[in-house]
Design a protein around this motif. Structure first.
Motif, PDB file in Angstrom:
ATOM      1  N   LYS A 132       0.827  -1.349  -0.039  1.00  0.00           N
ATOM      2  CA  LYS A 132      -0.079  -0.059   0.024  1.00  0.00           C
ATOM      3  C   LYS A 132       0.987   1.309   0.062  1.00  0.00           C
ATOM      4  N   SER A 133       1.965   1.250   0.957  1.00  0.00           N
ATOM      5  CA  SER A 133       2.839   2.456   0.802  1.00  0.00           C
ATOM      6  C   SER A 133       3.530   2.620  -0.505  1.00  0.00           C
TER       7      SER A 133
ATOM      8  N   THR B 229       2.377   1.876  -3.343  1.00  0.00           N
ATOM      9  CA  THR B 229       1.303   2.466  -4.252  1.00  0.00           C
ATOM     10  C   THR B 229       1.471   3.895  -4.067  1.00  0.00           C
ATOM     11  N   GLU B 230       1.395   4.250  -2.840  1.00  0.00           N
ATOM     12  CA  GLU B 230       0.871   5.513  -2.442  1.00  0.00           C
ATOM     13  C   GLU B 230       2.202   6.475  -2.793  1.00  0.00           C
ATOM     14  N   ASN B 231       3.367   5.803  -2.575  1.00  0.00           N
ATOM     15  CA  ASN B 231       4.702   6.599  -2.970  1.00  0.00           C
ATOM     16  C   ASN B 231       4.639   6.788  -4.345  1.00  0.00           C
TER      17      ASN B 231
ATOM     18  N   LYS C 278       1.945   7.327  -6.368  1.00  0.00           N
ATOM     19  CA  LYS C 278       1.041   8.262  -6.549  1.00  0.00           C
ATOM     20  C   LYS C 278       1.557   9.595  -6.184  1.00  0.00           C
ATOM     21  N   LEU C 279       2.176   9.622  -5.292  1.00  0.00           N
ATOM     22  CA  LEU C 279       2.936  10.898  -4.777  1.00  0.00           C
ATOM     23  C   LEU C 279       3.916  11.333  -5.898  1.00  0.00           C
TER      24      LEU C 279
ATOM     25  N   SER D 287      -5.824   9.219  -2.624  1.00  0.00           N
ATOM     26  CA  SER D 287      -5.474   8.101  -1.534  1.00  0.00           C
ATOM     27  C   SER D 287      -6.666   7.050  -1.623  1.00  0.00           C
TER      28      SER D 287
ATOM     29  N   ARG E 271       7.889  14.121  -1.410  1.00  0.00           N
ATOM     30  CA  ARG E 271       6.666  12.803  -0.986  1.00  0.00           C
ATOM     31  C   ARG E 271       6.360  13.577   0.453  1.00  0.00           C
TER      32      ARG E 271
ATOM     33  N   ARG F 125       2.736  14.621   1.411  1.00  0.00           N
ATOM     34  CA  ARG F 125       2.048  13.746   2.675  1.00  0.00           C
ATOM     35  C   ARG F 125       1.273  14.604   3.606  1.00  0.00           C
TER      36      ARG F 125
ATOM     37  N   LEU G 196      -2.313  14.944   3.182  1.00  0.00           N
ATOM     38  CA  LEU G 196      -3.067  13.806   2.835  1.00  0.00           C
ATOM     39  C   LEU G 196      -3.810  13.390   4.198  1.00  0.00           C
TER      40      LEU G 196
END
Lengths: 138, 207
Positions: free
Chosen positions: A6-7, A9-11, A13-14, B134, B200, B204, B207
């Motif tokens: 999940k992390s 995937t999040e990275n 996207k970021l 997210s 990031r 973040r 988020l």
């Protein structure tokens, strides 16, 4: 495992959002053209060039100072090396015949060289010898 | 009204109609031919402006960068030893990037720029967009204004921002960035890695 995925995937996207931010700051051709052809821009450049040239000519010492500033680290390094050398070398550098033995070391009292232990003993013996005949005479 | 510059003399001794190369213009400018420097300026001012806009959003700032870059270039002409056709462009780009970098660091040091401060509306917009993201939203669907992008990027360390721009925007390789900035390849790699993390982290927060 699921969290890591999940992390990740999040990275991703970021990162993609970050890339779009970087793209977004690009200016349009119109803006670029407006800034590049701004009135008197070139005149200002020529004025700056002239000012700096004059400043350099009128104060040559400034250039010397700048050169000196560049030399500071080198001078400091050399000074430290010299200090280190002077710290370690004397004991090795002095010839052996000039080194005084521990019991012959010269002591100064108020700047006047004091007698060494040997000199003191010799003078005492001499004084005793001189004194002995006087005692006999009595 | 845009300034028009009409060089009085193109190149000393140049044949009429001959379009001098950058290197020829540099050689003439070195001997004091101002018109040659004027032509170099005319040719490349857009390149410098384009690069400056990557780091500074305001026109006055960009003009300052153009001015400073060309002044620096003028006094460094003797150091230019390019031989290739594109050498002068690369050399001038290097001067411009360094000028931008110096200005970014100066701003950071003096904390004179509050550009990193988002308005409440901008912060709310960004938070909404990132929450959508997210929740499985599409990155490409997020419309980020240039102003907002500048504000977010202003939160990065100048080194990070510089490396990210060169890597992602100018699409330069590690070796090219290393040559451009005079850094080792290892430093460029480390910086780009850190810069990615920093960006990031900045995002973040919303988020």
């Amino acid at each position: 495992m699921w969290n890591r995925s999940k992390s990740h995937t999040e990275n991703e996207k970021l990162d993609r959002l970050g890339d779009s931010l970087l793209r977004a700051v690009a200016a349009s051709e119109t803006e670029i053209n407006t800034a590049a052809t701004s009135p008197f821009l070139y005149r200002r450049i020529l004025v700056q060039i002239e000012q700096r040239r004059r400043a350099a000519e009128s104060s040559p010492w400034l250039a010397v100072l700048l050169q000196m500033r560049r030399a500071v680290p080198v001078v400091l390094t050399l000074a430290m090396i010299a200090l280190a050398v002077s710290w370690y070398v004397p004991e090795r550098g002095v010839p052996a015949n000039q080194l005084l033995a521990a019991d012959q070391q010269q002591v100064t009292i108020g700047g006047i060289p004091a007698l060494t232990q040997e000199e003191l003993v010799t003078s005492l013996v001499g004084w005793e010898n001189a004194k002995a005949p006087q005692v006999k005479e009595r | 009204m845009a300034e028009t510059i009409e060089p009085e003399v193109s190149l000393r001794g140049a044949a009429p109609g001959h379009d001098p190369t950058d290197n020829e213009l540099v050689a003439a400018a070195r001997t004091g031919d101002e018109a040659s420097f004027t032509r170099l300026f005319e040719r490349h001012r857009h390149l410098v402006a384009r690069l400056a806009y990557r780091y500074f959003p305001r026109r006055e700032q960009v003009e300052e960068i153009i001015q400073e870059s060309f002044v620096k270039a003028y006094f460094a002409l003797d150091d230019y030893h390019g031989e290739g056709e594109k050498s002068f462009i690369a050399w001038l780009a290097r001067i411009t990037v360094h000028t931008c970098y110096d200005e970014l660091r100066r701003q950071k040091r003096r904390s004179e720029s509050n550009i990193g401060d988002l308005t409440d509306d901008e912060a709310a917009y960004l938070t909404d967009q990132l929450h959508d993201l997210s929740a499985g939203g599409n990155v490409e669907g997020i419309a980020v204004s240039r102003d907002l992008a500048q504000k977010l990027l202003a939160r990065l360390h100048p080194d990070d921002r510089l490396v990210l721009m060169l890597l992602k925007q100018e699409e330069l390789s590690i070796a090219e960035i290393s040559e451009l900035l005079g850094w080792t390849s290892a430093k460029v790699k480390m910086r780009s890695h850190r810069a990615q993390h920093s960006l990031r982290r900045v995002l973040r927060k919303f988020l």
